[in-house]
Design an enzyme around this catalytic site. Structure first.
Site, mmCIF file in Angstrom:
data_model
loop_
_atom_site.group_PDB
_atom_site.id
_atom_site.type_symbol
_atom_site.label_atom_id
_atom_site.label_comp_id
_atom_site.label_asym_id
_atom_site.label_seq_id
_atom_site.Cartn_x
_atom_site.Cartn_y
_atom_site.Cartn_z
ATOM 1 N N ARG A 283 -1.038 -16.735 -17.124
ATOM 2 C CA ARG A 283 -2.287 -17.290 -16.692
ATOM 3 C C ARG A 283 -2.303 -16.852 -15.173
ATOM 4 O O ARG A 283 -3.426 -16.288 -14.861
ATOM 5 C CB ARG A 283 -2.194 -18.743 -16.800
ATOM 6 C CG ARG A 283 -2.508 -19.458 -17.943
ATOM 7 C CD ARG A 283 -2.561 -20.618 -18.172
ATOM 8 N NE ARG A 283 -1.402 -21.513 -17.696
ATOM 9 C CZ ARG A 283 -1.095 -22.452 -17.291
ATOM 10 N NH1 ARG A 283 -1.925 -23.443 -17.256
ATOM 11 N NH2 ARG A 283 0.522 -22.967 -17.188
ATOM 12 N N ASN B 128 -3.863 -22.379 -21.161
ATOM 13 C CA ASN B 128 -2.796 -22.733 -22.526
ATOM 14 C C ASN B 128 -3.446 -23.514 -23.547
ATOM 15 O O ASN B 128 -4.394 -24.469 -22.943
ATOM 16 C CB ASN B 128 -1.465 -23.354 -21.923
ATOM 17 C CG ASN B 128 -0.558 -22.120 -21.093
ATOM 18 O OD1 ASN B 128 -0.753 -20.911 -21.550
ATOM 19 N ND2 ASN B 128 0.416 -22.484 -20.438
#
Length: 91
Positions: A18, A36
């Protein structure tokens, strides 16, 4: 401008994906988000100039050093309402 919704599979959680994606998306002046998912995949919405979106997609196929991306499902989407690219909480 184009926007794509992405679902990335493989080893994409717990490897810094990320943060890696946020850094690259911001460098490319893209808008959207990444998070996520509870099922172990990574989800993102990416919007901007088509060449920049495609460049990020190519980079995502490799991912950060510890990642192992096995699949990316991409669909066209509506662009995000807000500018910038952010990391969201797991959804």
């Amino acid at each position: 401008m184009i926007a794509k919704h992405l679902i990335l599979s493989g080893r994409v959680q717990g490897v810094g994906f990320r943060d890696w994606m946020v850094t690259r998306a911001r460098r490319l002046a893209l808008a959207g988000w990444v998070r996520n998912r509870a099922d172990g995949t990574l989800e993102a919405l990416v919007a901007g100039d088509a060449p920049a979106v495609e460049e990020l997609l190519r980079a995502c196929r490799r991912g950060p050093p510890l990642a192992d991306v096995t699949d990316i499902v991409e669909t066209f989407a509506e662009p995000p309402a807000e500018p910038g690219f952010v990391k969201r909480a797991t959804g």
